[in-house]
Design a protein around this motif. Structure first.
Motif, short mmCIF file in Angstrom:
data_model
loop_
_atom_site.label_atom_id
_atom_site.label_comp_id
_atom_site.label_asym_id
_atom_site.label_seq_id
_atom_site.Cartn_x
_atom_site.Cartn_y
_atom_site.Cartn_z
N PHE A 40 40.43 60.16 64.69
CA PHE A 40 39.35 59.18 64.76
C PHE A 40 39.78 57.86 65.41
CE2 PHE A 40 37.65 61.91 61.34
CZ PHE A 40 36.40 62.15 61.88
N GLY A 41 40.96 57.42 65.12
CA GLY A 41 41.44 56.14 65.65
C GLY A 41 41.58 56.10 67.16
N ALA A 121 48.35 57.02 73.36
CA ALA A 121 49.40 56.34 72.61
C ALA A 121 49.11 56.38 71.11
CB ALA A 121 49.55 54.90 73.10
N TYR A 122 47.84 56.18 70.75
CA TYR A 122 47.46 56.26 69.33
C TYR A 122 47.76 57.66 68.80
CZ TYR A 122 44.83 56.23 65.03
OH TYR A 122 44.48 56.32 63.70
N ARG A 123 47.34 58.67 69.53
CA ARG A 123 47.55 60.06 69.10
C ARG A 123 49.04 60.34 68.91
NH1 ARG A 123 46.04 63.50 73.56
NH2 ARG A 123 43.99 62.63 73.18
N GLN A 124 49.84 59.91 69.87
CA GLN A 124 51.28 60.14 69.80
C GLN A 124 51.88 59.44 68.58
OE1 GLN A 124 53.19 62.16 71.64
NE2 GLN A 124 54.97 61.61 70.41
N ALA A 125 51.49 58.20 68.35
CA ALA A 125 52.02 57.44 67.21
C ALA A 125 51.67 58.12 65.90
CB ALA A 125 51.49 56.01 67.24
N VAL A 126 50.45 58.61 65.78
CA VAL A 126 50.03 59.29 64.54
C VAL A 126 50.81 60.60 64.37
CG1 VAL A 126 48.11 60.47 63.39
CG2 VAL A 126 47.76 58.22 64.43
N LYS A 127 50.96 61.33 65.45
CA LYS A 127 51.67 62.61 65.37
C LYS A 127 53.16 62.42 65.05
CE LYS A 127 48.81 65.84 67.80
NZ LYS A 127 48.85 67.04 68.58
N GLU A 128 53.69 61.25 65.35
CA GLU A 128 55.08 60.96 65.02
C GLU A 128 55.25 60.67 63.53
OE1 GLU A 128 56.32 57.82 67.66
OE2 GLU A 128 56.31 59.16 69.40
N ARG A 138 54.10 50.94 68.04
CA ARG A 138 54.40 52.15 68.82
C ARG A 138 53.37 52.33 69.94
NH1 ARG A 138 57.68 55.02 71.55
NH2 ARG A 138 57.43 57.27 71.37
N ILE A 139 52.11 52.04 69.66
CA ILE A 139 51.08 52.11 70.70
C ILE A 139 51.44 51.16 71.84
CG2 ILE A 139 48.67 51.58 71.26
CD1 ILE A 139 47.95 52.57 68.42
N ALA A 140 51.81 49.94 71.49
CA ALA A 140 52.17 48.95 72.52
C ALA A 140 53.34 49.44 73.36
CB ALA A 140 52.50 47.62 71.86
N GLU A 141 54.34 50.05 72.71
CA GLU A 141 55.50 50.58 73.44
C GLU A 141 55.09 51.68 74.41
OE1 GLU A 141 58.11 51.94 70.36
OE2 GLU A 141 58.61 49.91 69.71
#
Length: 181
Positions: A40-41, A121-128, A138-141
């Protein structure tokens, strides 16, 4: 009329993307977070990316209008249709409508790319599996240093969301039939 339709189509298709993400996230609620393709995010992150990309997109628009080469082919570029330019002020005037169309598409491509990078980036951060407080960093990175795969996806989305994706076999057949008439 062409420019109004182009702008309206690009605007509506851009606005639909977060809604599509929300719909997909809803359909995937039954899956475990590790198996989900959407969260959702992502929708909010995409909207933030689009809005934060306005300045960059405006620069791209102005650069194209100033006569710099458009970042990609426009809807009107077909193989074998380019010829010599009409020189001088008359040529500049004649090319203005196409330059405006190209600049508008480049503007929307920049917005789509920025939004898609933020969503990815949001998806990746959540999956991490990061803590909620670590996700924004992490999104900013990831947005600052996207992976090659992220850039390729964002570029593909930019082409798709500005209606510039290459025609498939059925579309090619229709175009061939139209040109034969």
């Amino acid at each position: 009329l062409t420019h109004a339709r182009n702008t309206a189509g690009n605007t509506l298709f851009l606005a639909m993307s977060p809604l599509e993400r929300l719909g997909t996230a809803t359909l995937e609620l039954r899956r475990s977070p590790a198996m989900r393709a959407r969260f959702f995010g992502e929708a909010g992150s995409e909207v933030y990316g689009v809005l934060s990309g306005m300045k960059e997109a405006s620069r791209v628009f102005l650069r194209t209008m100033a006569g710099d080469v458009s970042e990609s082919l426009t809807k009107l570029d077909l193989p074998g249709t380019t010829g010599p330019k009409i020189p001088g002020r008359a040529g500049e005037l004649i090319r203005t409508p196409l330059r405006l169309l190209s600049a508008t598409d480049d503007f929307f491509k920049a917005l789509v790319r920025r939004g898609d990078l933020h969503a990815q980036a949001y998806r990746q951060a959540v999956k991490e599996g990061l803590a909620d407080t670590a996700i924004p960093q992490r999104i900013a990175e990831l947005v600052q240093q996207p992976t090659k795969a992220m850039m390729e996806h964002a570029d593909a989305q930019a082409v798709y969301r500005t209606f510039q994706k290459a025609l498939g076999p059925a579309g090619q057949a229709v175009l061939t039939a139209r040109n034969a008439v």
